[in-house]
Design an enzyme around this catalytic site. Structure first.
Site, PDB file in Angstrom:
ATOM      1  N   ARG A  86       0.767  -0.996  -0.110  1.00  0.00           N
ATOM      2  CA  ARG A  86       0.113  -0.369   0.203  1.00  0.00           C
ATOM      3  C   ARG A  86       1.262   1.297  -0.033  1.00  0.00           C
ATOM      4  O   ARG A  86       2.247   1.426   0.885  1.00  0.00           O
ATOM      5  CB  ARG A  86      -0.443   0.034   1.048  1.00  0.00           C
ATOM      6  N   HIS A 119      -4.075  -8.926   3.869  1.00  0.00           N
ATOM      7  CA  HIS A 119      -5.436  -8.506   3.381  1.00  0.00           C
ATOM      8  C   HIS A 119      -5.415  -9.831   4.939  1.00  0.00           C
ATOM      9  O   HIS A 119      -4.628 -10.159   5.543  1.00  0.00           O
ATOM     10  CB  HIS A 119      -5.770  -9.518   2.505  1.00  0.00           C
ATOM     11  N   ARG A 136      -0.789  -1.850  -6.545  1.00  0.00           N
ATOM     12  CA  ARG A 136      -1.123  -2.679  -5.718  1.00  0.00           C
ATOM     13  C   ARG A 136      -2.018  -3.920  -6.741  1.00  0.00           C
ATOM     14  O   ARG A 136      -1.837  -5.320  -6.463  1.00  0.00           O
ATOM     15  CB  ARG A 136      -1.968  -2.614  -4.249  1.00  0.00           C
ATOM     16  N   HIS A 191      -2.501   3.548  -6.416  1.00  0.00           N
ATOM     17  CA  HIS A 191      -3.067   2.693  -5.644  1.00  0.00           C
ATOM     18  C   HIS A 191      -2.996   1.470  -6.596  1.00  0.00           C
ATOM     19  O   HIS A 191      -3.202   0.256  -6.055  1.00  0.00           O
ATOM     20  CB  HIS A 191      -3.910   2.306  -4.731  1.00  0.00           C
ATOM     21  N   TYR A 208      -9.760 -10.610  -6.652  1.00  0.00           N
ATOM     22  CA  TYR A 208      -9.557 -10.033  -7.332  1.00  0.00           C
ATOM     23  C   TYR A 208      -8.703 -11.618  -8.621  1.00  0.00           C
ATOM     24  O   TYR A 208      -8.739 -11.243  -9.551  1.00  0.00           O
ATOM     25  CB  TYR A 208      -7.877 -10.553  -6.939  1.00  0.00           C
ATOM     26  N   LYS A 267      -2.636  -1.668   8.188  1.00  0.00           N
ATOM     27  CA  LYS A 267      -3.752  -1.149   7.789  1.00  0.00           C
ATOM     28  C   LYS A 267      -4.721  -2.212   8.988  1.00  0.00           C
ATOM     29  O   LYS A 267      -4.998  -1.169   9.765  1.00  0.00           O
ATOM     30  CB  LYS A 267      -4.923  -1.661   6.922  1.00  0.00           C
TER      31      LYS A 267
END
Length: 317
Positions: free
Chosen positions: A146, A283, A252, A249, A292, A171
């Site tokens: 990120r 994640h 990514r 972004h 994805y 995150k």
């Protein structure tokens, strides 16, 4: 108890239990100002809540975020005796949140054009030079970071001797190790040799990616430079394209999709490897990675070829 006081206690309680809670806290403070900060927590009217949820524009996913934040707050408020019941509408009465537009995924040709235009777009930099912009974009794509993770990366975190990056303050408040491939490693070593010639305001914990004066990168400056880079590379979203506009972004997202495409072409067991990709991306849940799987026509094509091979007896192991 006044609404604002109850919200402050709830936010402090969530954060004391390890939640970052910045976004939901902002939503709740907006709500407090909307209905009146000094109103009693238990007397908020249903129509005031509906007005806050509706907002002034078209329906967006932000309504679902507001509903979620208020649901958690009122669950807390009722358990503490600050309110007897929730003024929120029933969840089944809430409108279904609209689907988000899929993120932009750069093609391999677009990536070549993007990196090929960096020097042209950064001919007279004030702070963010071509070397740093290139290193940043390579880290976002080559390591799947990120922007904030790359921005906070320190010299100590970039262990180029062992080819690994330590990603801290993620995150989800976790630390992860990201291995660096040979090509990215060579590029980062070349950048590191130039980086140590710049000021190191915090010594070894100075940011690895830095402006010409050694200060950390600023997101607004990077976004402005990247917008100019997109123009120089001739990359833009067509009017009839359902995807989001290309951003920093997006690199990514591109990294994740290209990795999946590569696995499909290699005949790898993609479902088994998804947790690996999830860990690499940092994640918290596998759901964040599974999105994805249907992101590009190329990826769907590779999946279709793999499925056809299975049906025709070529891949039953």
């Amino acid at each position: 108890m006044m609404l604002q006081d109850a919200i402050d206690r709830y936010v402090a309680w969530r954060q004391a239990h390890g939640a970052k809670f910045d976004t939901s806290a902002r939503v709740l403070h907006y709500f407090s100002r909307h209905v009146g900060e000094s109103i009693d927590c238990g007397t908020v009217a249903d129509e005031d809540v509906l007005s806050f949820l509706a907002g002034n524009g078209q329906l967006t996913r932000y309504r679902a975020n507001k509903y979620s934040a208020l649901t958690g707050f009122y669950r807390y408020a009722i358990s503490r005796g600050y309110a007897e019941q929730s003024p929120l509408p029933a969840s089944e009465d809430e409108p279904r949140k609209p689907r988000s537009a899929p993120p932009y995924v750069y093609s391999h040709d677009e990536l070549r054009r993007l990196f090929g235009a960096i020097d042209i777009s950064r001919q007279r930099p004030v702070q963010l030079d071509a070397d740093t912009l290139r290193a940043l974009l390579l880290v976002l794509y080559g390591a799947g970071l990120r922007f904030g993770e790359a921005q906070r990366l320190t010299l100590d975190d970039a262990d180029l001797a062992d080819a690994v990056l330590t990603i801290r303050n993620t995150k989800f408040f976790k630390t992860r190790l990201v291995p660096v491939g040979p090509q990215l490693l060579d590029a980062l070593r070349a950048y590191a040799a130039k980086r140590v010639e710049r000021p190191l305001p915090q010594g070894a914990v100075s940011t690895f990616l830095a402006n010409l004066d050694g200060t950390p990168l600023v997101k607004a400056t990077v976004n402005y430079a990247f917008a100019n880079l997109l123009k120089a590379a001739g990359i833009h979203r067509d009017k009839d394209d359902r995807r989001q506009s290309p951003f920093v972004h997006s690199l990514r997202h591109t990294a994740a999709v290209h990795r999946l495409e590569s696995w499909y072409r290699q005949g790898a067991d993609v479902q088994r490897l998804l947790p690996v990709l999830s860990t690499w991306l940092g994640h918290a849940h596998l759901d964040g990675t599974q999105v994805y799987l249907s992101m590009t026509p190329e990826l769907l094509h590779e999946a279709s070829v793999r499925f056809d091979g299975y049906v025709n007896g070529g891949d039953h192991e």
